[in-house]
Design a protein around this motif. Structure first.
Motif, PDB file in Angstrom:
ATOM      1  N   ARG A  44       0.847  -1.190   0.000  1.00 42.73           N
ATOM      2  CA  ARG A  44       0.000   0.000   0.000  1.00 42.73           C
ATOM      3  C   ARG A  44       0.880   1.236   0.000  1.00 42.73           C
ATOM      4  NH1 ARG A  44      -5.385  -0.485   1.140  1.00 42.73           N
ATOM      5  NH2 ARG A  44      -6.134  -2.554   1.799  1.00 42.73           N
ATOM      6  N   VAL A  45       0.445   2.235  -0.737  1.00 40.01           N
ATOM      7  CA  VAL A  45       1.154   3.509  -0.758  1.00 40.01           C
ATOM      8  C   VAL A  45       0.530   4.414   0.294  1.00 40.01           C
ATOM      9  CG1 VAL A  45       1.667   5.562  -2.142  1.00 40.01           C
ATOM     10  CG2 VAL A  45       1.736   3.285  -3.190  1.00 40.01           C
ATOM     11  N   ARG A  46       1.367   5.035   1.113  1.00 37.74           N
ATOM     12  CA  ARG A  46       0.875   5.912   2.166  1.00 37.74           C
ATOM     13  C   ARG A  46       0.136   7.123   1.576  1.00 37.74           C
ATOM     14  NH1 ARG A  46       4.914   8.340   4.278  1.00 37.74           N
ATOM     15  NH2 ARG A  46       6.635   7.408   3.093  1.00 37.74           N
ATOM     16  N   PRO A  47      -0.930   7.579   2.220  1.00 40.98           N
ATOM     17  CA  PRO A  47      -1.667   8.743   1.717  1.00 40.98           C
ATOM     18  C   PRO A  47      -0.777   9.956   1.472  1.00 40.98           C
ATOM     19  CG  PRO A  47      -2.904   7.680   3.460  1.00 40.98           C
ATOM     20  CD  PRO A  47      -1.575   6.991   3.411  1.00 40.98           C
ATOM     21  N   ALA A  48       0.221  10.154   2.331  1.00 34.81           N
ATOM     22  CA  ALA A  48       1.107  11.304   2.153  1.00 34.81           C
ATOM     23  C   ALA A  48       1.875  11.218   0.841  1.00 34.81           C
ATOM     24  CB  ALA A  48       2.078  11.399   3.327  1.00 34.81           C
ATOM     25  N   MET A  49       2.229   9.991   0.418  1.00 39.84           N
ATOM     26  CA  MET A  49       2.933   9.838  -0.849  1.00 39.84           C
ATOM     27  C   MET A  49       2.002  10.099  -2.021  1.00 39.84           C
ATOM     28  SD  MET A  49       5.989   9.379  -0.057  1.00 39.84           S
ATOM     29  CE  MET A  49       6.449   9.255  -1.785  1.00 39.84           C
ATOM     30  N   HIS A  50       0.750   9.664  -1.919  1.00 40.10           N
ATOM     31  CA  HIS A  50      -0.229   9.990  -2.965  1.00 40.10           C
ATOM     32  C   HIS A  50      -0.350  11.503  -3.118  1.00 40.10           C
ATOM     33  CE1 HIS A  50      -1.992   6.159  -4.209  1.00 40.10           C
ATOM     34  NE2 HIS A  50      -1.968   5.751  -2.937  1.00 40.10           N
ATOM     35  N   GLN A  51      -0.439  12.197  -1.996  1.00 44.26           N
ATOM     36  CA  GLN A  51      -0.571  13.655  -2.036  1.00 44.26           C
ATOM     37  C   GLN A  51       0.680  14.306  -2.621  1.00 44.26           C
ATOM     38  OE1 GLN A  51      -1.467  14.788   2.006  1.00 44.26           O
ATOM     39  NE2 GLN A  51      -3.347  13.561   2.082  1.00 44.26           N
ATOM     40  N   MET A  52       1.843  13.772  -2.289  1.00 34.98           N
ATOM     41  CA  MET A  52       3.082  14.373  -2.762  1.00 34.98           C
ATOM     42  C   MET A  52       3.218  14.275  -4.276  1.00 34.98           C
ATOM     43  SD  MET A  52       7.043  13.605  -1.702  1.00 34.98           S
ATOM     44  CE  MET A  52       7.236  12.259  -2.863  1.00 34.98           C
ATOM     45  N   ILE A  53       2.981  13.087  -4.835  1.00 33.28           N
ATOM     46  CA  ILE A  53       3.156  12.966  -6.281  1.00 33.28           C
ATOM     47  C   ILE A  53       2.050  13.705  -7.026  1.00 33.28           C
ATOM     48  CG2 ILE A  53       4.422  10.803  -6.063  1.00 33.28           C
ATOM     49  CD1 ILE A  53       1.938   9.323  -7.023  1.00 33.28           C
ATOM     50  N   ALA A  54       0.850  13.806  -6.430  1.00 33.75           N
ATOM     51  CA  ALA A  54      -0.224  14.569  -7.071  1.00 33.75           C
ATOM     52  C   ALA A  54       0.132  16.049  -7.138  1.00 33.75           C
ATOM     53  CB  ALA A  54      -1.535  14.367  -6.328  1.00 33.75           C
ATOM     54  N   SER A  55       0.916  16.528  -6.175  1.00 35.22           N
ATOM     55  CA  SER A  55       1.300  17.943  -6.156  1.00 35.22           C
ATOM     56  C   SER A  55       2.382  18.268  -7.177  1.00 35.22           C
ATOM     57  CB  SER A  55       1.778  18.337  -4.757  1.00 35.22           C
ATOM     58  OG  SER A  55       3.023  17.724  -4.455  1.00 35.22           O
ATOM     59  N   MET A  56       3.022  17.247  -7.741  1.00 32.97           N
ATOM     60  CA  MET A  56       4.074  17.465  -8.741  1.00 32.97           C
ATOM     61  C   MET A  56       3.444  17.666 -10.112  1.00 32.97           C
ATOM     62  SD  MET A  56       6.896  14.626  -7.563  1.00 32.97           S
ATOM     63  CE  MET A  56       7.608  14.604  -5.930  1.00 32.97           C
ATOM     64  N   VAL A  57       2.821  18.810 -10.308  1.00 35.31           N
ATOM     65  CA  VAL A  57       2.057  19.037 -11.532  1.00 35.31           C
ATOM     66  C   VAL A  57       2.940  19.250 -12.749  1.00 35.31           C
ATOM     67  CG1 VAL A  57       0.049  19.926 -10.302  1.00 35.31           C
ATOM     68  CG2 VAL A  57       1.889  21.500 -10.977  1.00 35.31           C
TER      69      VAL A  57
END
Length: 339
Positions: free
Chosen positions: A138-151
């Motif tokens: 599982r990928v941690r929620p914080a990592m999902h948020q981090m890569i989503a912010s790399m627009v």
């Protein structure tokens, strides 16, 4: 955004005939042994198909009077500082658990790079799991948020077996939309080898594909009993002749950083630099980040792709069409400051 262009058939159990060859006078080839959980000791997997192959492929011998390609067993034993009988038993799979000193010596003799030596150690001392007990990821929620912010940068997280665990919008626009694929098909190696769209993305497809097969083999040495690896390699063995060739070459490859040439139909060619970052605290998870050189045409094209992906994401679901590159270039966003 592209999803897999061609529906892929479910794996057939007939792969076993290819993955477990039984013809010939010797034991099964290491292509199956090192992958299917049949490795009982390292010589069986690295020996017959690994040590012998390395010995025969040595470009030259440092010993006086030897000018032909390859090394004799006697020469390997002499260079490694072991007896001929000991090395012969290693190569034939009649000796297990070689010492660290022997592994180091063989690595020097065969000119193994860091990844190949690590693979040799993995085969010598595999971390084994009982069949069916490989833990999920599982990928941690914080990592999902981090890569989503790399627009402005494609970013994605790769797990075991090169499974795609998470990706941002720009990565899905550049490669393929993993979210539109069934969970079992969200695998980078599978996409590269079986999806025709991957050949359009990578002008140097053969190099990229051979490297990713080497990465999968590196994982196989560390996790020979992974049943999902068993299924993946079996499917690729049946469906991809190139995979069969590269898999039997026993080459390993570790992705750390590098450059790739890529093409997207909406914006054109790009030279991408990538960095592979192991995530601390998340076993077997690697974050890949793609960048381009500022001021280059690749940098401009990646910015255009980011705009294109955003337009596609928020376009109406009916009557929408891909914006042509010329239309993107006329957008006010195109003249904004550097990403």
């Amino acid at each position: 955004m592209r999803a897999s262009r061609t529906p892929l058939a479910r794996p057939s159990r007939t792969w076993e005939r290819h993955a477990h060859p039984t013809s010939g006078s010797g034991p099964p080839r290491a292509a199956s042994l090192a992958t299917w959980g049949d490795v009982q000791n390292w010589p069986a997997s690295c020996g017959n198909a690994g040590l012998t192959r390395r010995r025969r492929q040595r470009e030259s011998s440092p010993l006086p009077g030897r000018r032909v390609r390859g090394l004799r067993r006697e020469e390997v034993a002499q260079l490694a500082g072991v007896s001929v009988d000991y090395y012969t038993r290693l190569e034939q799979g009649r000796h297990s658990s070689p010492s660290e000193a022997v592994i180091d010596a063989l690595g020097r003799v065969f000119h193994l790079d860091a990844a190949a030596r690590a693979h040799l150690v993995d085969l010598a001392r595999p971390a084994r799991h009982r069949a069916g007990q490989v833990p999920g990821q599982r990928v941690r929620p914080a990592m999902h948020q981090m890569i989503a912010s790399m627009v402005d940068h494609p970013a994605f997280i790769v797990g075991r077996r090169t499974d795609i665990l998470a990706s941002n919008l720009l990565a899905r626009a550049l490669l393929t939309d993993w979210t539109q694929l069934p969970p079992r098909e969200r695998n980078y190696t599978r996409w590269v080898l079986l999806d025709p769209g991957a050949r359009e993305v990578y002008p140097e497809w053969a190099t990229v594909a051979a490297d990713v097969v080497g990465t999968l083999r590196l994982y196989a040495g560390r996790n020979p009993d992974d049943p999902q690896l068993n299924e993946l390699v079996g499917e690729l063995t049946i469906k991809s002749p190139q995979f069969r060739t590269w898999w039997h070459n026993h080459r390993v490859h570790e992705r750390t950083h590098g450059t790739k040439h890529m093409v997207h139909p909406a914006v054109g060619p790009m030279t991408i630099r990538y960095e592979a970052l192991a995530l601390p605290g998340d076993d077997d998870q690697t974050l890949f980040i793609y960048t381009t050189d500022p001021g280059s045409s690749s940098h401009d094209n990646l910015r255009l792709l980011a705009l294109w992906a955003t337009q596609q994401r928020y376009a109406p679901t009916t009557g929408a069409s891909r914006a042509a590159p010329a239309q993107i270039e006329d957008s006010p966003t195109r003249s904004a400051g550097s990403a």
